[in-house]
Write an enzyme that holds these catalytic residues in place. Sequence first.
Site: not given
Length: 256
Positions: A102, A165, A197
Amino acid sequence: MEINTPREAASFALSLLDLTNLRDDCDAAAIETLCRRAQTPYGSAAAICIWPRFVAQARSFLAPGHPVRIATVVNFPSGDLSVPAVVEETEGAIRDGADEIDLVIPYRRFLAGDEPAVTEMVAAVRAACPGACLKVILETGELKDSAHIRRAAELAIGAGADFIKTSTGKVAVNASLEAADVMLRAIRDSRKRIGFKPAGGISTVADADLYLRLAETIMGPNWIMPSTFRFGASGLLDDILGVLGGAPQRTAATGY
């Protein structure tokens, strides 16, 4: 998946959950607890999301091929590290056993007009983890404007993101339905298989259900699955387990 009851929403949310501990005081004992909590009597979370320094330890609990994947963060949370430093972080995490990365984009440079900084960072990290799932954090609460969110999403997708995300969970404004709407439309319009996300502030099944319904509205039925949708959350599991165990559903805290 058609969702008709809170229990169905809770079960589905569990399968999409990146159970997260990115607290500053996280330690080895907390990681062991997290690995155990990710495996519930009702099924497993999709992944755990942890600091890079704990990846090797988590791998000792969750062997390669385990249904709970290991995600870690790089350029986190500031987004201010150099490309070589972030590539080094990424390569170290992959060596330690991370399945997913991430990455925070250099969002301050982006806001200053430096779009190539985003493309360069994402492309370099993509090259450093070719077999891993790359989730790119836009930090939408800091981008604020929908045009900025849309453009950052387009740049991340174009440079090789597998997911986009919303947030680190470390700023004042994190996931929001407004940002989710912009990001999901960018995914749809890209015509690529890119995941989404939302992360930060999603603490109830009712909150999660709002995001699931929005995603289904924009992306169509049967799009949502662990390979295309995750929730990043630390507290959501408590409410999921409560609902699955028969507790009354808590109301949503999220809204436009």
